[in-house]
Design an enzyme around this catalytic site. Structure first.
Site, PDB file in Angstrom:
ATOM      1  N   SER A 214       0.847  -1.188   0.000  1.00  0.00           N
ATOM      2  CA  SER A 214       0.000   0.000   0.000  1.00  0.00           C
ATOM      3  C   SER A 214       0.884   1.239   0.000  1.00  0.00           C
ATOM      4  CB  SER A 214      -0.899   0.005   1.245  1.00  0.00           C
ATOM      5  OG  SER A 214      -1.497   1.263   1.450  1.00  0.00           O
TER       6      SER A 214
ATOM      7  N   TYR B 193      -2.423  -1.225  10.230  1.00  0.00           N
ATOM      8  CA  TYR B 193      -2.561  -1.471   8.792  1.00  0.00           C
ATOM      9  C   TYR B 193      -1.332  -0.938   8.051  1.00  0.00           C
ATOM     10  CZ  TYR B 193      -4.053  -1.170   3.969  1.00  0.00           C
ATOM     11  OH  TYR B 193      -4.098  -1.296   2.601  1.00  0.00           O
TER      12      TYR B 193
END
Length: 269
Positions: A142, A155
């Site tokens: 990400s 995350y």
């Protein structure tokens, strides 16, 4: 990888979202797709759709947070004598919120799925990939793995781990002279799949359309790209972090809305 014709491609989390789209598109390009997901019924539905369109696919159950489940997946695929050319570690979870107010189990689950499962899958199928003439390991990281992400601490840090693991493995393969296995790390900003419902996309980082990012990933695999960073501004993050003083870089993040983007995260209903 020049083409996907008859290539065996395993995709985790492939019953929905990015994984499902990738499975469908690769099947149309001639790949034999292994649709792996915790939701076996949904995975079977994806496989049925692929087959009805003339493609080749198999459905498998696996919980990537559970090592025994992954070992069984490996055993099931080996028993069929299918082999493997491309491993796409796509399965992932995200939980947003103030760090100490989020249940500890959700923090730990994030690491089990996003990091432990990804490493375990790569380890278990590595020998199969080495036997392929042209293999790829594709890890979904990400853009948040390149910077800090308030309200998404575990995350973002799990994706930092994915980037570090992927790049270390890529360089190790080069050092060992293993030229037939390539590693591609995918670093997109927010994708409109529902996982990030409630998020306010930062300035200069518009929502990515699933179809567009999947095409970028497929193209990246074909070109054996080390990194796929989207949208364009993500490609400049490392440079900006390197040249800007920390206080200024932090200010820019806040100004663009990066630091507050996860404030109202809801996720899928």
């Amino acid at each position: 990888m020049k083409n996907f014709e008859n290539k065996k491609v395993l995709i985790t989390g492939a019953a929905s979202g990015i994984g499902k789209l990738m499975a469908e598109k690769l099947a149309k390009r001639g790949a034999v797709v292994f649709v792996v997901d915790m939701n076996l019924e949904a995975a079977q539905t994806v496989v049925s759709s692929i087959k009805s369109s003339g493609g080749k696919a198999h459905a498998f159950f696996a919980d990537v947070s559970n090592l025994e489940s992954l070992k069984k997946l490996k055993s099931d695929i080996s028993a069929l004598g299918l082999g493997l050319d491309v491993l796409v570690n796509n399965a992932g979870v995200v939980f947003g919120g103030e760090f100490e107010k989020l249940p500890l189990e959700k923090h730990l689950t994030t690491y089990r799925v996003n990091v432990d499962g990804l490493v375990a899958m790569t380890y278990l199928f590595f020998d199969d990939l080495r036997k392929s003439k042209d293999a790829n390991i594709v890890n979904l990281a990400s853009a948040s793995g390149l910077i800090g992400l308030p309200y998404g601490t575990t995350y973002a840090s799990s994706k930092w781990a994915v980037i570090g693991f992927s790049e270390s493995l890529r360089l190790e393969l080069l050092e060992r002279g293993i030229e037939n296995v390539h590693v591609t790390t995918v670093c997109p900003s927010y994708i409109s799949t529902g996982m990030f419902a409630g998020v306010k996309a930062p300035m200069l980082l518009p929502w990515l359309k699933p179809e567009a990012i999947v095409e970028k990933i497929i193209h990246g695999i074909e070109k054996d790209c080390a990194f796929i960073k989207e949208p364009f501004v993500v490609k400049w993050v490392d440079l900006l972090k390197g040249i800007l003083p920390l206080k200024i870089f932090t200010f820019v993040n806040k100004l663009l809305g990066v630091s507050t983007s996860m404030t109202h995260w809801k996720g899928r209903a």
